[in-house]
Enzyme design. Structure first.
Site, PDB file in Angstrom:
ATOM      1  N   GLU A   1      13.304  71.199  55.848  1.00 47.89           N
ATOM      2  CA  GLU A   1      14.407  70.666  55.466  1.00 47.89           C
ATOM      3  C   GLU A   1      14.497  68.987  55.616  1.00 47.89           C
ATOM      4  OE1 GLU A   1      17.770  72.527  56.759  1.00 47.89           O
ATOM      5  OE2 GLU A   1      17.374  74.274  55.547  1.00 47.89           O
TER       6      GLU A   1
ATOM      7  N   HIS B   1      27.427  67.084  51.865  1.00 49.16           N
ATOM      8  CA  HIS B   1      26.439  67.852  51.653  1.00 49.16           C
ATOM      9  C   HIS B   1      26.287  67.211  50.228  1.00 49.16           C
ATOM     10  CE1 HIS B   1      23.158  70.642  50.765  1.00 49.16           C
ATOM     11  NE2 HIS B   1      23.397  71.144  51.920  1.00 49.16           N
TER      12      HIS B   1
ATOM     13  N   HIS C   1      31.184  68.888  54.302  1.00 49.86           N
ATOM     14  CA  HIS C   1      30.145  70.038  54.819  1.00 49.86           C
ATOM     15  C   HIS C   1      30.323  70.230  56.207  1.00 49.86           C
ATOM     16  CE1 HIS C   1      27.048  72.669  54.481  1.00 49.86           C
ATOM     17  NE2 HIS C   1      26.432  72.219  55.421  1.00 49.86           N
TER      18      HIS C   1
ATOM     19  N   ARG D   1      24.309  64.449  61.029  1.00 50.10           N
ATOM     20  CA  ARG D   1      23.652  65.716  61.667  1.00 50.10           C
ATOM     21  C   ARG D   1      22.331  65.750  60.931  1.00 50.10           C
ATOM     22  NH1 ARG D   1      23.537  71.055  59.913  1.00 50.10           N
ATOM     23  NH2 ARG D   1      24.930  70.459  58.118  1.00 50.10           N
TER      24      ARG D   1
END
Length: 519
Positions: A120, A236, A341, A376
């Site tokens: 990712e 997000h 998010h 994050r």
């Protein structure tokens, strides 16, 4: 109303976990055979944000990877304020927690018995341990729910909306909650573990369930606990923009598998913004998508060339969400928009999950451990939840079994009222408009004035928790006069090296700051 009866008082098991997501259930299981209660607003079979997690759990499980590389990626994504000691410790514990989940029965993707992780954004290696492409959260939660329901040491208290922490002499001693019948109940316990999730549903566009309203953050702050990094809200970049609330998510794994982001003309605009293009850190991608939409060019995730006909099998959750919204991702690009998010901030917690308030612990999104910094790293959230849940279970002390007398009951029955829907919607609109992807002083001060006005408009304890959480996030955003990670100030667009540190405040300090800012 005056003369309302006092809350009913219940002596809970010696450890009370507030929240039924991954952190809460994992902690309860790790505490077995010690007696524990899990209190949730709904059934543990549904509702928790953990069910919705698509990517998986980040862990260095391949021979080509290492915890040290994982920690390095975490530090880079966190934009200069990650606690390096926490990041390395969490990365080193990751494999053990994956093994725990496997032992509970979680069906992580494997080939010939070996885990097959994906990659990712901002990860230098393939280290996202997942289930059937995009169903990790649901698979993990369904497995843990089954284990919790069969565990004799765990008592479930479902259908209670937490409203207030009960304290005495600087120590948490219980929780006040509203049941489905509207009656208040006080649950007394020796140790309280907050695992209530984040604040995403304070925003108009979010991927979070309605329970993610910042209740744990607010309750802890009102009880005097220290709050950290509240300004850092991750948006997000690829929520599926089909008018659904909460917005379904197009997992980051799609970009890891080669999906690209384009505008209405088909131009791959992220390549103009960052060398990593779609795999840049989420804050960069979110601002790029936000800018393209604001300019009228739209934004779309195009996986036709890299996933195509395999979409239903490889990413069934995303495929189903798209089809429900009238989009076939096999043949058409997916419309996307940034959505609130994940909250990197929360109740300040140490390496063992202890907060500044005696008797109170925090794990998962409600906690601020220093792992995430300003931004994050993808799929570190589920990892943090299980690591800190396990640490709390290991370090929480032997508890006192004796009952404690409850504190004084509330003055009136209004505290049992649900949050007024019209005020909730106004608050969500305010947060989306002024405390969103791009911020500035004018918008933040306008938001603070609105939050104070909304707070004064009702006696609902549940809505007061929402405004408290909003006040903390907004005041911290106004105080940080720079742009760093997920926090972007249009009036201070550059990072300031002098501010490369975490932020801390109590609710009392936040209110003093707001009063001065609004003069």
């Amino acid at each position: 109303m005056a003369g309302a009866p006092p809350p009913l008082v219940t002596q809970a098991p010696p450890i009370l976990i507030v929240g039924g997501g991954l952190a809460g259930l994992f902690c309860a299981l790790k505490l077995a055979p010690r007696r524990v209660a899990v209190l949730t607003p709904g059934s543990i079979d549904e509702g928790a944000a953990s069910f919705w997690a698509q990517g998986g759990v980040a862990a260095a499980v391949l021979d080509t990877d290492s915890p040290e590389r994982h920690a390095e990626d975490t530090l880079k994504a966190g934009a200069g304020i990650v606690d390096a000691r926490i990041a390395l410790g969490v990365a080193r514990e990751a494999r053990a927690r994956i093994d725990d989940l496997l032992a509970y029965g979680v069906p992580f993707d494997r080939v010939d018995g070996e885990l097959t992780p994906s990659r990712e954004a901002a990860h230098s290696e393939r280290r996202i341990v997942r289930v059937k492409g995009d169903t990790a959260g649901r698979a993990i939660m369904e497995t843990l729910v089954a284990r919790v329901r069969e565990a004799p040491s765990i008592e479930l208290m479902e259908g209670y909306c937490a409203q207030e922490l009960l304290t005495r002499e600087g120590r948490a001693i219980g929780l006040r909650a509203r049941g489905r019948d509207g009656l208040l109940r006080d649950f007394l316990s020796s140790e309280i573990v907050l695992a209530t999730g984040g604040i995403g549903h304070l925003y108009r566009v979010t991927t979070n369930p309605v329970e993610a309203r910042g209740v744990g953050l607010a309750m802890a702050a009102r009880a005097g606990a220290l709050i950290a990094d509240a300004e850092f809200v991750q948006f997000h970049p690829t929520a599926i923009d089909i008018g659904v609330d909460p917005a379904p998510l197009a997992t980051e794994s799609l970009r890891g598998e080669g999906a690209i982001i384009v505008d209405r003309s088909g131009h791959r605009f992220m390549a103009d913004i960052d060398p990593a293009a779609e795999l840049a850190p989420r804050d960069i991608v979110a601002r790029g998508v936000f800018a393209s939409i604001a300019a009228g060019r739209g934004a779309f995730l195009d996986a036709r060339a890299t996933v195509g006909a395999e979409f239903p099998a490889r990413f069934p959750t995303v495929h189903a969400s798209c089809r429900a919204g009238g989009v076939d991702p096999v043949t058409a690009p997916i419309p996307i928009a940034p959505a609130a998010h994940y909250h990197m901030g929360g109740v300040a917690a140490d390496a063992c999950g202890r907060t500044s308030l005696a008797g109170l612990w925090a794990a998962g999104e409600v906690a601020a451990t220093g792992l995430h910094g300003a931004n994050r790293l993808a799929s570190n959230s589920l990892l943090e939840a299980v690591v800190f849940a396990a640490r709390i279970a290991e370090h929480i002390p032997a508890t006192r079994e004796e009952a404690q007398s409850p504190p004084a009951p509330p003055a009136g029955g209004e505290t049992a009222a649900a949050a007024p829907l019209d005020l909730v919607e106004e608050l969500r609109d305010t947060m989306a408009r002024d405390v969103g992807v791009i911020r500035d002083r004018a918008g933040l001060t306008r938001a603070l004035a609105a939050i104070l006005r909304l707070e004064a408009a009702t006696a609902s304890a549940e809505f007061r928790n929402m405004t408290t959480a909003a006040l903390l996030a907004t005041s911290a955003a106004l105080a940080r006069r720079e742009s760093r990670g997920a926090h972007f100030r249009a009036d201070f667009p550059q990072a300031d090296a002098a501010l490369a540190q975490r932020s801390y405040m109590t609710l009392a300090q936040a209110r003093e700051f707001v009063e001065e800012a609004l003069k």
